[in-house]
Structures are given as structure tokens and as C-alpha cells.
Design a protein around this motif. Structure first.
Motif, mmCIF file in Angstrom:
data_model
loop_
_atom_site.group_PDB
_atom_site.id
_atom_site.type_symbol
_atom_site.label_atom_id
_atom_site.label_comp_id
_atom_site.label_asym_id
_atom_site.label_seq_id
_atom_site.Cartn_x
_atom_site.Cartn_y
_atom_site.Cartn_z
ATOM 1 N N THR A 31 51.698 23.100 4.153
ATOM 2 C CA THR A 31 50.886 24.050 3.402
ATOM 3 C C THR A 31 50.098 24.970 4.331
ATOM 4 O OG1 THR A 31 50.682 22.439 1.600
ATOM 5 C CG2 THR A 31 49.114 24.265 1.612
ATOM 6 N N ALA A 32 49.576 24.440 5.415
ATOM 7 C CA ALA A 32 48.811 25.261 6.353
ATOM 8 C C ALA A 32 49.691 26.328 6.996
ATOM 9 C CB ALA A 32 48.168 24.380 7.427
ATOM 10 N N ASP A 33 50.950 25.998 7.253
ATOM 11 C CA ASP A 33 51.862 26.985 7.840
ATOM 12 C C ASP A 33 52.125 28.126 6.855
ATOM 13 O OD1 ASP A 33 52.061 25.553 10.176
ATOM 14 O OD2 ASP A 33 53.976 24.608 9.664
ATOM 15 N N PRO A 47 63.747 15.292 -3.085
ATOM 16 C CA PRO A 47 64.026 16.036 -4.318
ATOM 17 C C PRO A 47 62.947 17.053 -4.673
ATOM 18 C CG PRO A 47 63.331 13.790 -4.818
ATOM 19 C CD PRO A 47 63.558 13.849 -3.340
ATOM 20 N N LEU A 48 61.687 16.776 -4.314
ATOM 21 C CA LEU A 48 60.623 17.683 -4.718
ATOM 22 C C LEU A 48 60.651 18.979 -3.917
ATOM 23 C CD1 LEU A 48 58.229 18.233 -6.522
ATOM 24 C CD2 LEU A 48 56.765 17.035 -4.889
ATOM 25 N N LEU A 49 60.668 18.893 -2.592
ATOM 26 C CA LEU A 49 60.674 20.117 -1.789
ATOM 27 C C LEU A 49 62.005 20.853 -1.891
ATOM 28 C CD1 LEU A 49 58.702 19.129 1.433
ATOM 29 C CD2 LEU A 49 58.021 20.732 -0.345
ATOM 30 N N ASP A 50 63.086 20.114 -2.174
ATOM 31 C CA ASP A 50 64.387 20.775 -2.294
ATOM 32 C C ASP A 50 64.523 21.502 -3.631
ATOM 33 O OD1 ASP A 50 67.132 21.439 -1.758
ATOM 34 O OD2 ASP A 50 67.698 19.780 -3.073
ATOM 35 N N MET A 51 64.255 20.812 -4.731
ATOM 36 C CA MET A 51 64.492 21.381 -6.060
ATOM 37 C C MET A 51 63.210 21.774 -6.787
ATOM 38 S SD MET A 51 67.734 21.549 -6.246
ATOM 39 C CE MET A 51 67.912 21.969 -7.975
ATOM 40 N N GLY A 52 62.094 21.208 -6.376
ATOM 41 C CA GLY A 52 60.838 21.491 -7.044
ATOM 42 C C GLY A 52 60.461 22.957 -7.129
ATOM 43 N N PRO A 53 60.744 23.776 -6.093
ATOM 44 C CA PRO A 53 60.360 25.188 -6.196
ATOM 45 C C PRO A 53 60.921 25.887 -7.441
ATOM 46 C CG PRO A 53 60.888 24.675 -3.936
ATOM 47 C CD PRO A 53 61.242 23.456 -4.738
ATOM 48 N N TYR A 54 62.159 25.566 -7.845
ATOM 49 C CA TYR A 54 62.732 26.194 -9.035
ATOM 50 C C TYR A 54 61.887 25.874 -10.269
ATOM 51 C CZ TYR A 54 66.902 26.694 -6.115
ATOM 52 O OH TYR A 54 67.770 27.007 -5.100
ATOM 53 N N TYR A 55 61.532 24.614 -10.395
ATOM 54 C CA TYR A 55 60.825 24.153 -11.586
ATOM 55 C C TYR A 55 59.366 24.597 -11.578
ATOM 56 C CZ TYR A 55 64.969 21.416 -12.572
ATOM 57 O OH TYR A 55 66.268 21.052 -12.854
ATOM 58 N N ILE A 56 58.719 24.550 -10.427
ATOM 59 C CA ILE A 56 57.307 24.927 -10.379
ATOM 60 C C ILE A 56 57.145 26.437 -10.509
ATOM 61 C CG2 ILE A 56 55.224 24.907 -8.952
ATOM 62 C CD1 ILE A 56 56.164 22.180 -7.892
ATOM 63 N N GLY A 73 55.134 13.758 -11.098
ATOM 64 C CA GLY A 73 53.830 14.392 -10.976
ATOM 65 C C GLY A 73 53.331 14.895 -12.315
ATOM 66 N N VAL A 74 52.024 14.877 -12.484
ATOM 67 C CA VAL A 74 51.376 15.535 -13.612
ATOM 68 C C VAL A 74 50.650 16.755 -13.067
ATOM 69 C CG1 VAL A 74 49.638 15.372 -15.434
ATOM 70 C CG2 VAL A 74 51.111 13.408 -14.924
ATOM 71 N N LEU A 75 51.009 17.930 -13.560
ATOM 72 C CA LEU A 75 50.400 19.182 -13.117
ATOM 73 C C LEU A 75 49.413 19.638 -14.190
ATOM 74 C CD1 LEU A 75 53.610 21.105 -11.932
ATOM 75 C CD2 LEU A 75 52.389 19.222 -10.801
ATOM 76 N N VAL A 76 48.169 19.822 -13.776
ATOM 77 C CA VAL A 76 47.149 20.314 -14.694
ATOM 78 C C VAL A 76 47.044 21.820 -14.494
ATOM 79 C CG1 VAL A 76 44.736 20.159 -15.412
ATOM 80 C CG2 VAL A 76 45.902 18.131 -14.483
ATOM 81 N N LEU A 103 53.115 33.290 -4.719
ATOM 82 C CA LEU A 103 53.675 32.316 -5.656
ATOM 83 C C LEU A 103 54.366 31.184 -4.901
ATOM 84 C CD1 LEU A 103 54.413 31.316 -8.461
ATOM 85 C CD2 LEU A 103 56.307 32.965 -8.498
ATOM 86 N N GLY A 104 55.124 31.531 -3.857
ATOM 87 C CA GLY A 104 55.775 30.510 -3.054
ATOM 88 C C GLY A 104 54.782 29.571 -2.409
ATOM 89 N N GLN A 105 53.661 30.118 -1.907
ATOM 90 C CA GLN A 105 52.636 29.300 -1.279
ATOM 91 C C GLN A 105 51.940 28.398 -2.299
ATOM 92 O OE1 GLN A 105 51.810 28.463 1.595
ATOM 93 N NE2 GLN A 105 49.683 27.762 1.512
ATOM 94 N N HIS A 106 51.683 28.919 -3.483
ATOM 95 C CA HIS A 106 51.057 28.102 -4.524
ATOM 96 C C HIS A 106 51.958 26.925 -4.890
ATOM 97 C CE1 HIS A 106 48.330 27.235 -7.820
ATOM 98 N NE2 HIS A 106 49.335 27.272 -8.686
ATOM 99 N N ALA A 107 53.248 27.192 -5.056
ATOM 100 C CA ALA A 107 54.188 26.117 -5.361
ATOM 101 C C ALA A 107 54.246 25.102 -4.232
ATOM 102 C CB ALA A 107 55.577 26.698 -5.632
ATOM 103 N N LEU A 108 54.208 25.580 -2.988
ATOM 104 C CA LEU A 108 54.230 24.680 -1.836
ATOM 105 C C LEU A 108 53.007 23.771 -1.834
ATOM 106 C CD1 LEU A 108 55.402 23.774 0.915
ATOM 107 C CD2 LEU A 108 54.098 25.648 1.965
ATOM 108 N N GLU A 109 51.824 24.360 -2.070
ATOM 109 C CA GLU A 109 50.610 23.538 -2.101
ATOM 110 C C GLU A 109 50.685 22.498 -3.218
ATOM 111 O OE1 GLU A 109 45.747 23.737 -2.555
ATOM 112 O OE2 GLU A 109 46.900 25.611 -2.601
ATOM 113 N N VAL A 110 51.186 22.903 -4.381
ATOM 114 C CA VAL A 110 51.326 21.972 -5.498
ATOM 115 C C VAL A 110 52.246 20.820 -5.117
ATOM 116 C CG1 VAL A 110 52.279 21.703 -7.826
ATOM 117 C CG2 VAL A 110 50.779 23.642 -7.296
ATOM 118 N N MET A 111 53.395 21.109 -4.520
ATOM 119 C CA MET A 111 54.347 20.059 -4.156
ATOM 120 C C MET A 111 53.766 19.106 -3.124
ATOM 121 S SD MET A 111 58.065 21.977 -4.175
ATOM 122 C CE MET A 111 57.617 23.211 -2.942
#
Length: 361
Positions: free
Chosen positions: A98-100, A171-180, A226-229, A317-325
Motif C-alpha cells: 500500500t505504501a508503494d 486469490p485476493l490480490l489476483d482477482m480482488g481488484p475486479y470485484y472491489i 472479508g466484510v467491507l463497510v 481507485l486502484g490505490q483505494h482497492a489496494l489498501e482495502v485488499m
């Protein structure tokens, strides 16, 4: 917008197929750690030069670098391109750490260049039609969503799947970006997460290619929940797995006070959207009403070329999804709820339009 593509691996073929259809995007140069792969791509595309990575990053004919390297190299390549004054558009995930990712955005702001991030599948008619249903109030107030991706693991088909089972993979970092990306497009940014994870085994057997039968180690969790609020108050439940066989669930479902919405696979640009209204007689198909028609990977670059700093598939948007994952993964270790520091506006909706007329959007 003149594109220099770094990375000529499997995903490159999908971008190469799209470039001729993008009226404001031109591929001018390619590079790869394997020079032969770059030369092979250049030989098949008129006007495209094969360069080294160092040459491409400083080439004056390139104004935007398309970063198709492995995830662990995304931030490094982006930062080098930004330092050279280039716009950047990165494949998913935006970075591994996330920092990168935050460093890439800060460097781009200081340099005054644009940053885009895949996946741009959310700009297609599938997710955009679903968003139009929500925005029209047809499900009432959204209260919850589910996002489900279950497979038995990529080693069954990928000849070199090692990186999927090391830190930065899974699975999360690979496919999660599509879903998030889709969930944020539909329901807005995420403010907090809770996660849990597990793994079914410590080794995997490669199922295809010259290494078939070879066993590789697994050093990460391969089933993540994960539960996303969301800042809106809606709750999304995310299930990403390399440990399951199949599911009959729709990839994404969004539930509101007046109806439920079935959303197609966010790894695709198109797909069937279905609505079940309160008091209705069952699921009904929703006609296509929004999004880029017949889009392919790279439509985010076209959107970037036309809209500039208002690009929809943005680095923010990509960074937000990365932080979430990464927060979901951290929560799965600590057991604690984690607040998300970043936020992002829902990208502007895409009106229904043919890809060939995207320049007029």
C-alpha cells in the motif's frame, strides 16, 4: 495518446487486440525483459518499435507507459516512468504494498502526470448497466452486497503458477481488484474492513506445461473472506478462493430495500444483469443501458486519453482497492477491524456508447 508497453506476456495479447479500435490511442513501442518477446510483438504491428525498458522509459515518442509487468514490479516501473515525465497506466493490482502505491500517486501529483489503473472492465456494459439500475433507485437504498470468486486454483492451467502462492499473490490480490473496483463503482468507497483467511494445503501440483507434476510451496492463505463497510453504510461480503471447486452464486449481487440486483462477472466487460423487485414475480433481465459497448482491455486508456485528469479507471481507485485488499489480509491475521485511510469518489457513470465513437464521450 502514444503508448509504450512494458511487458509482453499473456495479458499483452488482449491489449494488442484492442489498440486498433481505440481512436485516441496509438501503440508506438514495446519492451520486455525478454528482448525476443518484444521484437516478436513489434514485428507483428506496423509502426511499433522494440526497445529495452530503459530506452522506452525515456523515449520522446512515448507519452504514456502501459505497465504490464508482474505485480511486484508495478510500483518501480511506474515511479521510473513518472520521473521521466510519462503518464502511467498499470495492470492490476496497482502495487503490492500500500505504501508503494501511495508513493506512485504522490510522485505523479508532483510531476503533473496522469495515473490510471486496471481493471477497466467496470467501464463495460455489464457493471455500468447494473450501476444505472442502482442510480435510478430501482432497488431502493442499497444495504448489502456479495462478491464471490471460487476456483480450485490457477496451477491447474497456468504453466508457471508459483507467484500466485507467494506474498503479493493469492486469490485476493489476483482477482480482488475486479470485484472491489466493481463494488466501489456500484456502492462507493470503503471505510473499514474485517477479514479472515485460511489455506487448504501447503503444496500445489502444476497441472499443465513442461513442469506438469512438479509440486510448488504455498506460503499464503488461499481462501479469503472479508466484510467491507462502505462509507454509505452498505456492507459487502467478499469471498475469494483458490480452494473451492465451483459456485452457483452470481459473481456480484446487490441488495436494497426495494429489490435485489444480479451483476455479471466483473472480470468481463459484458454480461447479463437481472433484477428482482420487491413484490415482483421473480428475476427479470435488464436491457443494456450504459457502458462502452464491445469494450476490451485498454478502454481505460481511451477513457484516459479523452478525459485526462477525470479518467474513470484512475490510480486513485486502484490505490483505494489496494489498501482495502491489504487491510483485509492484515485483519485476517490480527482479527481486528481496520479503518481505511484513503477514499475515492465513485467514478462518473459511462453513458451507453459504441467503442468506435468513444472519442466523442
Amino acid at each position: 495518446m502514444r503508448i509504450g508497453m512494458i511487458g509482453c506476456g499473456n495479458i499483452a495479447a488482449q491489449y494488442l487486440a484492442s489498440f486498433p479500435l481505440l481512436p485516441d490511442v496509438e501503440l508506438v513501442a514495446v519492451a520486455d525483459l525478454d528482448p525476443e518477446r518484444a521484437r516478436a510483438v513489434a514485428a507483428e504491428h506496423e509502426g511499433v518499435r522494440a526497445l529495452t525498458v530503459d530506452e522506452l522509459l525515456v523515449d520522446e515518442a512515448v507519452d504514456t507507459v502501459l505497465n504490464l509487468t508482474i505485480p511486484a514490479a508495478h510500483a518501480e516501473i511506474d515511479l521510473r516512468a513518472i520521473a521521466a515525465g510519462k503518464n502511467v497506466y498499470s495492470e492490476k493490482p496497482f502495487a503490492v504494498d500500500t505504501a508503494d502505491g501511495a508513493a506512485v500517486l504522490a510522485a505523479a501529483e508532483q510531476r503533473g502526470v496522469l495515473v490510471g489503473s486496471a481493471p477497466d472492465t467496470v467501464l463495460g456494459t455489464g457493471t455500468q448497466t447494473a450501476r444505472a439500475v442502482i442510480d435510478a433507485g430501482r432497488i431502493g437504498t442499497p444495504v448489502a452486497a456479495t462478491a464471490t470468486m471460487l476456483t480450485p486454483g490457477h496451477e491447474r492451467w497456468h504453466p508457471n503458477p508459483d507467484f500466485y502462492y507467494t506474498p503479493g499473490g493469492g486469490p485476493l490480490l489476483d482477482m480482488g481488484p475486479y470485484y472491489i473496483h466493481a463494488l466501489v463503482t456500484l456502492l462507493g468507497p470503503v471505510s473499514a474492513v474485517i477479514g479472515a483467511g485460511s489455506r487448504s494445503r501447503d503444496e500445489r501440483e502444476i497441472g499443465s506445461g513442461p513442469r506438469a507434476g512438479q509440486r510448488i510451496p504455498v506460503s499464503i492463505d488461499t481462501h479469503i473472506t472479508g466484510v467491507l463497510v462502505h462509507a454509505s453504510g452498505a456492507l459487502s461480503t467478499l469471498v475469494m478462493s483458490f480452494d473451492a471447486v465451483a459456485t452457483s452464486a452470481r459473481p456480484i449481487e446487490v441488495h436494497g430495500t426495494e429489490g435485489s440486483l444480479a451483476v455479471p462477472d466483473p472480470n468481463r466487460f459484458e454480461g447479463e444483469v437481472s433484477l428482482h423487485s420487491l413484490g415482483g414475480e421473480g428475476w427479470t433481465d435488464v436491457p443494456v443501458s450504459a457502458g462502452y459497448v464491445e469494450a476490451g482491455r485498454g478502454i481505460g486508456l481511451q477513457d484516459m486519453a479523452v478525459r485526462g485528469s477525470d479518467l474513470r479507471a484512475s490510480g486513485r481507485l486502484g490505490q483505494h482497492a489496494l489498501e482495502v485488499m491489504n487491510a483485509v489480509l492484515a485483519s485476517s491475521v490480527s482479527g481486528a477491524r481496520i479503518e481505511i485511510a484513503s477514499t475515492v469518489e465513485r467514478p462518473e457513470a459511462v453513458p451507453l456508447q459504441d467503442l468506435r465513437t468513444a472519442a466523442t464521450a
